[in-house]
Scaffold this active site. Structure first.
Site, short mmCIF file in Angstrom:
data_model
loop_
_atom_site.label_atom_id
_atom_site.label_comp_id
_atom_site.label_asym_id
_atom_site.label_seq_id
_atom_site.Cartn_x
_atom_site.Cartn_y
_atom_site.Cartn_z
N HIS A 70 41.18 39.96 44.02
CA HIS A 70 39.83 40.01 43.77
C HIS A 70 39.31 41.40 43.16
O HIS A 70 40.08 42.45 43.17
CB HIS A 70 39.03 40.02 45.18
N ILE B 19 35.77 32.18 40.03
CA ILE B 19 35.31 33.24 39.06
C ILE B 19 34.09 33.97 39.58
O ILE B 19 32.91 33.41 39.92
CB ILE B 19 34.79 32.86 37.80
N ASP C 296 33.21 29.91 50.27
CA ASP C 296 34.34 30.86 49.87
C ASP C 296 34.68 31.64 51.16
O ASP C 296 34.01 32.36 51.56
CB ASP C 296 33.76 31.54 48.77
N ASP D 25 40.13 30.61 55.39
CA ASP D 25 41.15 31.41 54.81
C ASP D 25 42.03 32.03 55.92
O ASP D 25 41.54 33.16 56.47
CB ASP D 25 40.43 32.26 54.04
P1 13P Z 1 37.22 37.26 41.04
O1 13P Z 1 36.85 38.74 41.77
O2 13P Z 1 38.41 37.66 40.21
O3 13P Z 1 36.15 36.92 40.34
O4 13P Z 1 37.66 36.52 42.23
C1 13P Z 1 36.50 35.72 42.81
C2 13P Z 1 37.32 35.10 43.76
O5 13P Z 1 38.61 34.64 44.11
C3 13P Z 1 36.26 34.41 44.82
O6 13P Z 1 36.80 33.55 45.82
O1 G3H Z 2 36.43 36.66 46.86
C1 G3H Z 2 35.50 37.29 46.98
C2 G3H Z 2 34.30 36.97 46.20
O2 G3H Z 2 34.14 37.49 45.14
C3 G3H Z 2 33.08 36.87 46.94
O3 G3H Z 2 32.71 38.54 47.15
O4 G3H Z 2 32.17 38.57 49.71
O5 G3H Z 2 31.32 40.14 48.17
O6 G3H Z 2 30.49 37.99 48.16
P1 G3H Z 2 31.68 38.72 48.32
ZN ZN Z 3 38.74 34.61 46.61
#
Ligand code: 13P
Ligand code: G3H
Ligand code: ZN
Length: 311
Positions: A180, A257, A82, A104
């Site tokens: 986010h 999510i 992610d 990204d």
């Molecule tokens: P949320 O903060 O809405 O759960 O989004 C998570 C997300 O986009 C992770 O990449």
């Molecule tokens: O988009 C972000 C996700 O919620 C991951 O959050 O980078 O704090 O693990 P994090």
């Molecule tokens: Zn995200």
């Protein structure tokens, strides 16, 4: 069943008018809660790992926990990076067995985003791994980087075709007004998403899977649970679930999510300690937290994403 990429999942989701849940994972209880719900609902899954999660839990631990979940569930599971922000991070995840990565490049210029994304796509495709790119910028916090409302920007539909063609990405995250974290919309205002942008993107990229980040609904029950058990969260407003259903029926094939998982876990643990102030066995408070995650994820799979029975 081995780990899978998201290719087949997205194809079926696009045609079927539903979306795959992409849930952020950081530890064993979160992985167990998500995958137990998916097993009972026979749902395909994307488990995604941020660079922060990788630093916290360690790549190998997370991979081994996910391998255990595959043995236990026999579900098609895709492991996804992610918000990868560099080629090196994406390469390290690809070399370490991930089946999907996000690069990204949304904080860069259009041309720089294309060059970086293209570089990741070339390496990933050579290794049988799929890539998610991003065009447009979401407000909120990721890995301690805060993007302000002024710096956030909607995706320009006029750019998506060129971006996809020149990069070769397999899916595209777009910005249509989600963000986010737990504070997505101003208190007192009506949450709104730019479905017109999504429609325009869909027209320009027919059949192409779109990704929606920042898609937690910020379930009020859990915010309230936190606040009635010693927490002090300000008004937290998420994406209404009917909007997520609408997006899932359109070109959106992946819905991200994380915040809802955090809220479910934290709310349940706060409640547990308020009711059992003398307890100190982690199993006692992690067990209800895991169960709360499981039920919350089941609700998302069945009532919001519509991917139950699609594994
Ligand atoms: P949320 O903060 O809405 O759960 O989004 C998570 C997300 O986009 C992770 O990449
Ligand atoms: O988009 C972000 C996700 O919620 C991951 O959050 O980078 O704090 O693990 P994090
Ligand atoms: Zn995200």
């Amino acid at each position: 069943m081995p780990l899978v990429t998201s290719t087949e999942m997205f194809k079926k989701a696009y045609e079927g008018g539903y979306a795959i849940g992409a849930f952020n994972v950081n530890n064993m209880e979160i992985i167990q809660g998500i995958t137990e719900a998916a097993k009972e609902e026979n749902a395909p899954l994307i488990l995604q790992v941020s660079s922060g999660a990788r630093k916290y839990a360690n790549h190998t631990y997370l991979m081994k926990l996910i391998e255990a979940a595959i043995i236990e569930t026999d579900l098609p599971i895709c492991v996804h990076l992610d918000h990868g922000d560099t080629f090196e991070l994406c390469k390290s995840c690809i070399d370490g067995g991930f089946t999907s990565v996000m690069i990204d490049g949304s904080h860069h210029s259009f041309e720089e985003n294309i060059a970086l994304t293209r570089q990741v796509v070339e390496y990933a495709h050579d290794h049988g791994v799929v890539v998610e790119g991003e065009l447009g910028r979401l407000e909120g916090v990721e890995d301690d980087v805060k993007v302000s409302a002024e710096d956030a920007s909607y995706t320009n539909p006029a750019q998506v075709q060129e971006f996809v063609e020149r990069t070769g990405v397999d899916s595209l995250a777009i910005a249509i007004g989600t963000s986010h974290g737990a504070y997505k919309f101003k208190p007192g205002t009506k949450p709104q998403l730019r479905f017109d942008i999504l429609e325009e993107v869909e027209k320009r990229l027919p059949g192409f899977p779109i990704v929606l980040h920042g898609a937690s609904s910020v379930i009020p029950e859990f915010v309230q649970m936190i606040n009635t058990h010693g927490g002090n969260m300000p008004d937290a407003i998420g994406v209404p679930e009917d909007m997520l259903r609408r997006a899932a029926s359109m070109a959106v094939c992946k819905i991200n999510i994380d915040s809802d998982l955090r809220l479910a876990m934290t709310g349940t643990i706060r409640k547990y300690f308020a009711e059992h102030p003398a307890d100190f066995d982690p199993r006692q408070y992690l067990k209800p937290a895991r169960a709360a995650i499981k039920e919350m994820v089941r609700h998302k799979l069945v009532d919001v994403l519509g991917c139950n029975g699609k594994a």
